[in-house]
Design a protein around this motif. Sequence first.
Motif, PDB file in Angstrom:
ATOM      1  N   PRO A 462       0.561  -1.315   0.062  1.00  0.00           N
ATOM      2  CA  PRO A 462      -0.078   0.097  -0.067  1.00  0.00           C
ATOM      3  C   PRO A 462       0.977   1.122  -0.081  1.00  0.00           C
ATOM      4  CG  PRO A 462      -0.883  -1.512   1.675  1.00  0.00           C
ATOM      5  CD  PRO A 462       0.523  -2.236   1.094  1.00  0.00           C
ATOM      6  N   ILE A 463       1.922   1.075   0.423  1.00  0.00           N
ATOM      7  CA  ILE A 463       2.813   2.168   0.466  1.00  0.00           C
ATOM      8  C   ILE A 463       3.283   2.950  -0.818  1.00  0.00           C
ATOM      9  CG2 ILE A 463       5.290   3.274   1.001  1.00  0.00           C
ATOM     10  CD1 ILE A 463       5.259   1.401   3.587  1.00  0.00           C
ATOM     11  N   LEU A 464       3.277   2.066  -1.612  1.00  0.00           N
ATOM     12  CA  LEU A 464       3.528   2.411  -3.235  1.00  0.00           C
ATOM     13  C   LEU A 464       2.306   3.381  -3.793  1.00  0.00           C
ATOM     14  CD1 LEU A 464       5.217  -0.737  -5.214  1.00  0.00           C
ATOM     15  CD2 LEU A 464       6.184   1.671  -4.358  1.00  0.00           C
ATOM     16  N   GLY A 465       1.098   2.855  -3.479  1.00  0.00           N
ATOM     17  CA  GLY A 465      -0.209   3.645  -3.832  1.00  0.00           C
ATOM     18  C   GLY A 465      -0.130   4.850  -2.978  1.00  0.00           C
ATOM     19  N   TRP A 466       0.127   5.072  -1.825  1.00  0.00           N
ATOM     20  CA  TRP A 466       0.102   6.095  -1.032  1.00  0.00           C
ATOM     21  C   TRP A 466       1.270   7.194  -1.463  1.00  0.00           C
ATOM     22  CZ3 TRP A 466       4.166   7.822   2.306  1.00  0.00           C
ATOM     23  CH2 TRP A 466       3.840   8.928   3.272  1.00  0.00           C
ATOM     24  N   LEU A 467       2.319   6.779  -1.855  1.00  0.00           N
ATOM     25  CA  LEU A 467       3.241   7.609  -2.375  1.00  0.00           C
ATOM     26  C   LEU A 467       2.962   8.014  -3.745  1.00  0.00           C
ATOM     27  CD1 LEU A 467       6.258   8.428  -1.973  1.00  0.00           C
ATOM     28  CD2 LEU A 467       7.097   6.390  -3.240  1.00  0.00           C
ATOM     29  N   GLY A 468       2.640   7.165  -4.643  1.00  0.00           N
ATOM     30  CA  GLY A 468       2.155   7.591  -5.800  1.00  0.00           C
ATOM     31  C   GLY A 468       1.018   8.771  -6.019  1.00  0.00           C
ATOM     32  N   PHE A 482       2.149   2.358 -10.783  1.00  0.00           N
ATOM     33  CA  PHE A 482       2.683   1.032  -9.951  1.00  0.00           C
ATOM     34  C   PHE A 482       1.689  -0.247 -10.032  1.00  0.00           C
ATOM     35  CE2 PHE A 482       4.278   4.643  -7.021  1.00  0.00           C
ATOM     36  CZ  PHE A 482       5.502   4.591  -7.488  1.00  0.00           C
ATOM     37  N   ALA A 483       0.652  -0.050 -10.816  1.00  0.00           N
ATOM     38  CA  ALA A 483      -0.157  -1.074 -11.096  1.00  0.00           C
ATOM     39  C   ALA A 483       0.331  -2.545 -11.495  1.00  0.00           C
ATOM     40  CB  ALA A 483      -1.420  -0.932 -11.745  1.00  0.00           C
ATOM     41  N   THR A 484       1.078  -2.177 -12.802  1.00  0.00           N
ATOM     42  CA  THR A 484       1.894  -3.398 -13.351  1.00  0.00           C
ATOM     43  C   THR A 484       3.111  -3.819 -12.471  1.00  0.00           C
ATOM     44  OG1 THR A 484       1.233  -2.590 -15.594  1.00  0.00           O
ATOM     45  CG2 THR A 484       3.015  -4.106 -15.242  1.00  0.00           C
ATOM     46  N   LEU A 485       3.473  -2.802 -11.940  1.00  0.00           N
ATOM     47  CA  LEU A 485       4.858  -3.202 -11.026  1.00  0.00           C
ATOM     48  C   LEU A 485       4.252  -4.113  -9.656  1.00  0.00           C
ATOM     49  CD1 LEU A 485       7.656  -2.895  -9.886  1.00  0.00           C
ATOM     50  CD2 LEU A 485       7.115  -0.960  -8.971  1.00  0.00           C
ATOM     51  N   GLN A 486       2.972  -3.681  -9.206  1.00  0.00           N
ATOM     52  CA  GLN A 486       2.540  -4.611  -8.156  1.00  0.00           C
ATOM     53  C   GLN A 486       2.286  -6.081  -8.585  1.00  0.00           C
ATOM     54  OE1 GLN A 486       1.831  -3.436  -4.798  1.00  0.00           O
ATOM     55  NE2 GLN A 486       1.618  -1.480  -4.819  1.00  0.00           N
ATOM     56  N   GLN A 487       1.749  -5.884  -9.599  1.00  0.00           N
ATOM     57  CA  GLN A 487       1.333  -7.415 -10.365  1.00  0.00           C
ATOM     58  C   GLN A 487       2.507  -8.322 -10.439  1.00  0.00           C
ATOM     59  OE1 GLN A 487       0.061  -7.286 -14.396  1.00  0.00           O
ATOM     60  NE2 GLN A 487      -1.181  -8.965 -13.843  1.00  0.00           N
ATOM     61  N   THR A 488       3.759  -7.690 -11.232  1.00  0.00           N
ATOM     62  CA  THR A 488       4.810  -8.184 -11.258  1.00  0.00           C
ATOM     63  C   THR A 488       5.621  -8.833  -9.989  1.00  0.00           C
ATOM     64  OG1 THR A 488       5.250  -7.162 -13.460  1.00  0.00           O
ATOM     65  CG2 THR A 488       7.111  -8.142 -12.404  1.00  0.00           C
ATOM     66  N   GLY A 507      -3.979   2.003  -1.032  1.00  0.00           N
ATOM     67  CA  GLY A 507      -2.999   2.963  -0.335  1.00  0.00           C
ATOM     68  C   GLY A 507      -3.100   4.155  -0.820  1.00  0.00           C
ATOM     69  N   GLY A 508      -3.512   4.417  -2.028  1.00  0.00           N
ATOM     70  CA  GLY A 508      -3.558   5.688  -2.678  1.00  0.00           C
ATOM     71  C   GLY A 508      -4.781   6.615  -2.009  1.00  0.00           C
ATOM     72  N   VAL A 509      -5.649   5.887  -1.502  1.00  0.00           N
ATOM     73  CA  VAL A 509      -6.770   6.457  -0.759  1.00  0.00           C
ATOM     74  C   VAL A 509      -6.661   7.559   0.351  1.00  0.00           C
ATOM     75  CG1 VAL A 509      -8.767   6.039   0.729  1.00  0.00           C
ATOM     76  CG2 VAL A 509      -8.665   4.718  -1.411  1.00  0.00           C
ATOM     77  N   VAL A 510      -5.501   6.955   1.169  1.00  0.00           N
ATOM     78  CA  VAL A 510      -4.927   7.786   2.217  1.00  0.00           C
ATOM     79  C   VAL A 510      -3.732   8.658   2.115  1.00  0.00           C
ATOM     80  CG1 VAL A 510      -5.689   6.082   3.931  1.00  0.00           C
ATOM     81  CG2 VAL A 510      -3.439   5.691   3.232  1.00  0.00           C
ATOM     82  N   GLY A 511      -3.316   8.539   0.730  1.00  0.00           N
ATOM     83  CA  GLY A 511      -2.271   9.495   0.573  1.00  0.00           C
ATOM     84  C   GLY A 511      -2.732  10.678  -0.209  1.00  0.00           C
ATOM     85  N   LYS A 512      -3.944  10.863  -0.485  1.00  0.00           N
ATOM     86  CA  LYS A 512      -4.389  11.895  -1.026  1.00  0.00           C
ATOM     87  C   LYS A 512      -4.648  13.068  -0.196  1.00  0.00           C
ATOM     88  CE  LYS A 512      -8.117  13.235  -4.448  1.00  0.00           C
ATOM     89  NZ  LYS A 512      -8.809  12.905  -5.463  1.00  0.00           N
ATOM     90  N   MET A 513      -4.782  12.931   1.286  1.00  0.00           N
ATOM     91  CA  MET A 513      -4.933  13.901   1.893  1.00  0.00           C
ATOM     92  C   MET A 513      -3.967  14.745   2.207  1.00  0.00           C
ATOM     93  SD  MET A 513      -5.251  12.444   5.820  1.00  0.00           S
ATOM     94  CE  MET A 513      -6.198  11.102   5.377  1.00  0.00           C
TER      95      MET A 513
END
Length: 566
Positions: A462-468, A482-488, A507-513
Amino acid sequence: MFQQDLAPLGSLTLSALVALLPLATIFVLLGWLRVKAHWAGLASVAVAIVVAVAAFGMPPGLAVLSATEGAVYGLFPIMWIVFCAIWLYQITVVSGRFEDLRAAFDMLSDDPRVQAIIIAFCFGGLLEALAGFGAPVAITGVMLMAVGFSPVRAAVVVLLANTAPVAFGAIGTPIITAGALTGISYHEIGAYVGRQTPLLAMFVPLLLVILVDGKRGARQTWPIALVVGVTFAVAQFLSSNFLSVELTDIVASLVGLLAAVIMLRVWTPEGGHEAAERLHADRDHVTDGPDLTTGGTGSGSAPTRTVEQAPAQPETRLTSGRLAMAFFPYLLVIAVFTLAKLWGPVKDGLAATDAKIRWPGLDGHILTPAGKPLTSTLYTFQWFSSPGTLLLICGVITALVYRVPITRAFREFVATAVKLRYSFLTVASVLALAYVMNLSGQTLTLGNWIAATGAFFAFLSPILGWLGTAVTGSDTSANALFATLQQTAAQKAGIDPTLLVAANTSGGVVGKMISPQNLTIAATSVGILGRESDLFRKTVLWSVGLLLTLCVLVYLQSSVLAWMLP
């Protein structure tokens, strides 16, 4: 021609640490040194360009062109959406109808803690479902100020509220994007996300009342906070798994709002009047922002044009006709976006007007580490299909219905543009930073560095989504990164790939704020532009705390809680 290299300095760890420098620059300048957001953004762009050229070997011309594409994307569609959303609000204010809307919310409840739940969480969730891209923060921020919140408190509340619906925002765009990139059915990804974000959404209303009135507010209003949170979460789970990914947030927000209305018919929280008095005292005496009644500013902020005060309305009974007119702009927004996003002929017709522009000097000159041309150098100019243009149309119709003179509406249009001038610069610089990092390979290096942790990657995923999302301000962009990276990485580690792709979205959900882009939108909407560093410090711990909760959940779902997954 430039080809991205995951470890240009010979070591993936060393390369990743260097790639962190632009992000460290903007967050240190914002959160520690309290530099104004537009200067922090410009400084971080400069650092990103230096890192791209000196460490990642990107030709200087391509690095600068990457920044220009990002800056243009930040202006259109991102700031175009925010600009039109705030202008629409201003039309309601100068017409005097916004006073009726405030009275309508008072009819539901005059308790500011309940109003925070209804406006920021339920109504904001509906706006996120339809428009996204900052519009919910811009609109609900000024709505909370209209019912008595101080600028900083209003901004922090809407930033925290704009978390739960983000994964399914803009008619499910982040999840649909992840599905398109990974080849996994977006319905399947949505079902996984629907077993993660509802567990956070369940507690967001309670966190909101804590922000508004502390522990005392939580003790007095926890029943309605829990009822709305649970009903929203259950509706989000059921819709994402069994109904429609696209309609998930619409259903969840309306069900949550209905639950609040029903609850308030049979139960009234204690201490509402006292909470309102404390809130008004906070607004009148703190020096954290503008005084809406005079158009001035508190002693702690630089002068800035605030939202215009609505004309005084006579104290008359709020009839059904006035009530309908008060809600007209928002019902219109719902109707227009529903047609544009869900009705095939209209949706396809709008999409057909998009102009595809190959970014001059950049397109075709950047290759991925695998040697394939990058597609993100193709800029899509959504001149008619953009949510911002749809909001503009809603604003024009609202002005006509409210009988606002054309000259007055145009003056507000120009005044809004002037008010947002520094916001334009900030968001343009933040997106320029994102594009330089993405196209030079810095973001990919960071992602691969985190992904190299093996099975423990489920916790870090989730940190990747948060960071992105923190960098770009968009969960959709975080999935594009990062979606493809997560899959790989999941396949290499023997983890369910759909779980980690969903974790990226969640993870992106809580990174937006804490995204500088979203912080600027919030600060601009409530009239405290230049105070983004204050908002960052007030939201970052909430963001990190929710992120860690999500990390633990995803890690457990990859092992002992696998039964939770579809």
